[in-house]
Design a protein around this motif. Sequence first.
Motif, PDB file in Angstrom:
ATOM      1  N   HIS A 190       0.837  -1.154  -0.008  1.00 35.98           N
ATOM      2  CA  HIS A 190      -0.074   0.063  -0.004  1.00 35.98           C
ATOM      3  C   HIS A 190       0.885   1.315   0.080  1.00 35.98           C
ATOM      4  O   HIS A 190       1.891   1.321   0.632  1.00 35.98           O
ATOM      5  CB  HIS A 190      -1.066   0.200   1.138  1.00 35.98           C
ATOM      6  N   THR A 192       1.069   5.928  -0.172  1.00 34.67           N
ATOM      7  CA  THR A 192       0.264   7.247  -0.266  1.00 34.67           C
ATOM      8  C   THR A 192       0.856   7.918  -1.319  1.00 34.67           C
ATOM      9  O   THR A 192       0.591   9.012  -1.588  1.00 34.67           O
ATOM     10  CB  THR A 192       0.350   7.714   1.099  1.00 34.67           C
ATOM     11  N   GLY A 318      -2.503  -1.214  -3.279  1.00 29.68           N
ATOM     12  CA  GLY A 318      -3.666  -0.456  -2.990  1.00 29.68           C
ATOM     13  C   GLY A 318      -2.697   0.939  -2.946  1.00 29.68           C
ATOM     14  O   GLY A 318      -1.915   1.134  -2.479  1.00 29.68           O
ATOM     15  N   SER A 320      -3.770   5.299  -1.932  1.00 29.65           N
ATOM     16  CA  SER A 320      -4.576   6.265  -1.281  1.00 29.65           C
ATOM     17  C   SER A 320      -3.909   7.481  -1.430  1.00 29.65           C
ATOM     18  O   SER A 320      -2.951   7.631  -0.677  1.00 29.65           O
ATOM     19  CB  SER A 320      -4.766   5.957   0.236  1.00 29.65           C
ATOM     20  N   SER A 341      -6.375  -1.142  -6.317  1.00 27.00           N
ATOM     21  CA  SER A 341      -7.176  -0.179  -5.741  1.00 27.00           C
ATOM     22  C   SER A 341      -6.438   1.303  -5.760  1.00 27.00           C
ATOM     23  O   SER A 341      -5.537   1.334  -5.497  1.00 27.00           O
ATOM     24  CB  SER A 341      -7.484  -0.436  -4.134  1.00 27.00           C
ATOM     25  N   ARG A 343      -7.690   5.130  -4.393  1.00 22.76           N
ATOM     26  CA  ARG A 343      -8.591   5.952  -3.816  1.00 22.76           C
ATOM     27  C   ARG A 343      -8.227   7.302  -3.591  1.00 22.76           C
ATOM     28  O   ARG A 343      -7.113   7.486  -3.115  1.00 22.76           O
ATOM     29  CB  ARG A 343      -9.108   5.162  -2.594  1.00 22.76           C
ATOM     30  N   MET A 345      -8.761  10.683  -1.222  1.00 19.83           N
ATOM     31  CA  MET A 345      -9.217  10.504   0.040  1.00 19.83           C
ATOM     32  C   MET A 345      -9.665  12.119   0.259  1.00 19.83           C
ATOM     33  O   MET A 345      -9.283  12.874  -0.463  1.00 19.83           O
ATOM     34  CB  MET A 345      -8.045  10.159   1.150  1.00 19.83           C
ATOM     35  N   ALA A 359      -8.673   7.337   9.219  1.00 16.19           N
ATOM     36  CA  ALA A 359      -9.049   7.281   7.770  1.00 16.19           C
ATOM     37  C   ALA A 359      -7.789   6.237   7.306  1.00 16.19           C
ATOM     38  O   ALA A 359      -7.940   5.309   6.276  1.00 16.19           O
ATOM     39  CB  ALA A 359      -9.131   8.457   6.976  1.00 16.19           C
ATOM     40  N   PHE A 360      -6.662   6.796   7.511  1.00 17.41           N
ATOM     41  CA  PHE A 360      -5.686   5.964   6.997  1.00 17.41           C
ATOM     42  C   PHE A 360      -5.490   4.454   7.421  1.00 17.41           C
ATOM     43  O   PHE A 360      -5.238   3.503   6.659  1.00 17.41           O
ATOM     44  CB  PHE A 360      -4.066   6.466   7.532  1.00 17.41           C
ATOM     45  N   GLU A 363      -8.061   2.714   5.354  1.00 19.95           N
ATOM     46  CA  GLU A 363      -7.312   2.243   4.099  1.00 19.95           C
ATOM     47  C   GLU A 363      -6.752   0.948   3.957  1.00 19.95           C
ATOM     48  O   GLU A 363      -6.831  -0.042   3.004  1.00 19.95           O
ATOM     49  CB  GLU A 363      -6.657   3.336   3.549  1.00 19.95           C
ATOM     50  N   THR A 366      -9.067  -2.238   4.819  1.00 18.20           N
ATOM     51  CA  THR A 366      -9.823  -2.381   3.813  1.00 18.20           C
ATOM     52  C   THR A 366      -9.084  -3.294   2.580  1.00 18.20           C
ATOM     53  O   THR A 366      -9.591  -4.036   2.133  1.00 18.20           O
ATOM     54  CB  THR A 366     -10.681  -1.248   3.232  1.00 18.20           C
ATOM     55  N   PHE A 367      -8.082  -2.312   2.293  1.00 17.30           N
ATOM     56  CA  PHE A 367      -7.253  -3.046   1.046  1.00 17.30           C
ATOM     57  C   PHE A 367      -6.764  -4.238   1.433  1.00 17.30           C
ATOM     58  O   PHE A 367      -6.910  -5.309   0.614  1.00 17.30           O
ATOM     59  CB  PHE A 367      -6.096  -1.987   0.704  1.00 17.30           C
TER      60      PHE A 367
END
Length: 372
Positions: A190, A192, A318, A320, A341, A343, A345, A359-360, A363, A366-367
């Motif tokens: 994942h 950012t 993923g 974000s 994925s 997304r 934010m 929120a982080f 993410e 969920t991923f």
Amino acid sequence: MKHVTEFKVAIPQPVVDDLKSRLKNTRWPGEAEGSGWNFGTSESYLRGLVNYWLTQYDWREQEAQLNKYPQYIADVHGVKVHFQYIKGTGKNAKPLILTHGWPDSYHRFHKIIPLLTQGEQSFDLVIPSIPGFGFSDKTPMTSEAVADLWKALMTENLGYDKFYAAGGDIGMGVTKALASKYAGVVAGVHFTDVGYPMGQEDPATMTEAEKQFAQFVQQWWYSEGAYAMVHATKPQSIAYGLNDSPAGLAAWVLSFANAGATPELIEPAFGGRDALLTNIMIYWVTQTVATSVRMYKAEAIAQWSGGQPLQKSTVPAGVSVFPREAQFPKEWAERFVNVTSFRKMKEGGHFAALEVPDAFAGELRTFFYSIQ
């Protein structure tokens, strides 16, 4: 666990006393009238922060918080790696290694530890300090070399057959290298951020959105990127002042933090005033700011030496994108990782784990729980 010993943060009192003496004796340079943050870190703001540091900030209280979760030192192929290791409560908790960046530390993730280790969809969290940072060995190395250590830490020292990984900033480079080199044991990653255009891309292969992103990055680089150029070319020159003056160290960290936030958001972006100072303190008490910035030089040397770029990873990724992070399009991310994925934010910035931990953490959960 193999070649692992328990660790606790315990800074001798003379180190704390020396810090306060240096803060009291700061030689203030003065600032241009009305300059605010336009010339760099605001002196009026920094004076207030230093006063709080001296009169209200409690290192021993923060040290106790750092020791709240289990910490260890592992010998990983001859390199001492400091890490937090918190087991999830779920029956099938997923092993997840989180990698910080600069100018933060393993403390970047402290707010999401309880969010990700509780419940059935939980994780065994491994949160190391990159070599050259904090309580790990003062051994600056490239992101790819750190990825090699992380793979060994997870599989050899901790005994996992497969694991997941996430990171931003420098942690992005480490995580990307993990996915590219060790797809057999890395089950998902994942991000950012995924890296930035550096003028080496063929414009003919870029979409309009990618070109706009490249223009933004170029403008940002000219206005805010001086720190990275200094780190990559003359890290030793800046290290003397940063290692000698806590106010100078804070000013340098804050100058970067302000690049992604308006002045009133600097402290919230770091999770609050105490969290901001604790992050700075980790550099100060370990005297690792010099080796942390030297990592940029190690990366630059590797790039200049003509090494082969990492291949695009096949590991599910993923992404974000937080609104105060550089807004790259999905197709830019797809150049480097296997995006499954993507997304956008609603709030948060470069230090999302500190600023918007719920929120982080959401993410990540969920991923990673959407893939095997």
